[in-house]
Design a protein around this motif. Structure first.
Motif, short mmCIF file in Angstrom:
data_model
loop_
_atom_site.label_atom_id
_atom_site.label_comp_id
_atom_site.label_asym_id
_atom_site.label_seq_id
_atom_site.Cartn_x
_atom_site.Cartn_y
_atom_site.Cartn_z
N LEU A 52 0.84 -1.20 0.00
CA LEU A 52 0.00 0.00 0.00
C LEU A 52 0.87 1.25 0.00
O LEU A 52 0.61 2.20 -0.75
N ALA A 53 1.92 1.25 0.81
CA ALA A 53 2.82 2.41 0.86
C ALA A 53 3.49 2.63 -0.50
O ALA A 53 3.60 3.77 -0.97
N ALA A 54 3.92 1.55 -1.14
CA ALA A 54 4.55 1.68 -2.46
C ALA A 54 3.56 2.19 -3.49
O ALA A 54 3.90 3.04 -4.34
N HIS A 55 2.33 1.72 -3.44
CA HIS A 55 1.28 2.17 -4.36
C HIS A 55 1.02 3.66 -4.18
O HIS A 55 0.96 4.41 -5.16
N LEU A 56 0.90 4.11 -2.94
CA LEU A 56 0.65 5.53 -2.68
C LEU A 56 1.86 6.39 -3.03
O LEU A 56 1.71 7.51 -3.52
N ASN A 57 3.07 5.89 -2.80
CA ASN A 57 4.28 6.62 -3.19
C ASN A 57 4.35 6.80 -4.69
O ASN A 57 4.84 7.82 -5.18
N PHE A 59 1.80 7.25 -6.67
CA PHE A 59 0.94 8.39 -6.98
C PHE A 59 1.64 9.71 -6.68
O PHE A 59 1.53 10.67 -7.43
N GLU A 60 2.36 9.77 -5.56
CA GLU A 60 3.04 11.00 -5.18
C GLU A 60 4.15 11.36 -6.15
O GLU A 60 4.39 12.53 -6.42
N ALA A 61 4.83 10.36 -6.69
CA ALA A 61 5.99 10.61 -7.55
C ALA A 61 5.62 10.77 -9.02
O ALA A 61 6.38 11.36 -9.79
N PHE A 62 4.46 10.26 -9.42
CA PHE A 62 4.13 10.25 -10.85
C PHE A 62 3.98 11.65 -11.44
O PHE A 62 4.53 11.94 -12.49
N ALA A 63 3.22 12.51 -10.80
CA ALA A 63 2.95 13.84 -11.35
C ALA A 63 4.23 14.67 -11.55
O ALA A 63 4.44 15.22 -12.64
N PRO A 64 5.12 14.76 -10.54
CA PRO A 64 6.35 15.52 -10.78
C PRO A 64 7.23 14.88 -11.85
O PRO A 64 7.86 15.60 -12.65
N PHE A 65 7.27 13.55 -11.91
CA PHE A 65 8.06 12.87 -12.93
C PHE A 65 7.54 13.20 -14.33
O PHE A 65 8.29 13.58 -15.22
N ALA A 66 6.22 13.04 -14.51
CA ALA A 66 5.63 13.32 -15.81
C ALA A 66 5.80 14.78 -16.20
O ALA A 66 6.11 15.09 -17.36
N ALA A 67 5.62 15.68 -15.25
CA ALA A 67 5.79 17.11 -15.54
C ALA A 67 7.23 17.42 -15.93
O ALA A 67 7.47 18.18 -16.89
N ALA A 68 8.19 16.83 -15.25
CA ALA A 68 9.60 17.07 -15.57
C ALA A 68 9.94 16.56 -16.96
O ALA A 68 10.66 17.22 -17.73
N VAL A 69 9.42 15.40 -17.31
CA VAL A 69 9.69 14.85 -18.65
C VAL A 69 9.07 15.73 -19.72
O VAL A 69 9.70 16.02 -20.74
#
Length: 82
Positions: A52-57, A59-69
């Motif tokens: 669960l923690a990995a799944h929620l992490n 979500f937290e990391a996806f938006a900044p990663f996608a925006a940076a790319v």
């Protein structure tokens, strides 16, 4: 399509694929509770809680990663550097 766009797709898949072990853990904990899934997830222990923690992490990391790319792509950075 450039490789960095495929990396965004792969990151999105990883976020949602991470839900599978959480669902298995919830099923083993007495069945998936559709009425109160968050309280059931909060009660998970061991590998279920870590999943669960990995799944929620994810979500937290996806938006900044996608925006940076996307910003790197729009800025014209070489694909190898992105």
């Amino acid at each position: 399509m450039a490789i960095h766009f495929w990396c965004i797709v792969a990151a999105w898949v990883v976020v949602y694929a991470g839900k599978l072990p959480v669902a298995v853990a919830m099923h083993k904990a007495g069945g998936y509770d559709n009425h109160h899934p968050r309280s059931q997830q909060a009660a998970l222990t061991g590998w279920g809680a870590r999943s669960l923690a990995a799944h929620l992490n994810g979500f937290e990391a996806f938006a900044p990663f996608a925006a940076a790319v996307l910003v790197a792509h729009v800025s014209g950075v070489a694909t190898g550097l992105v």
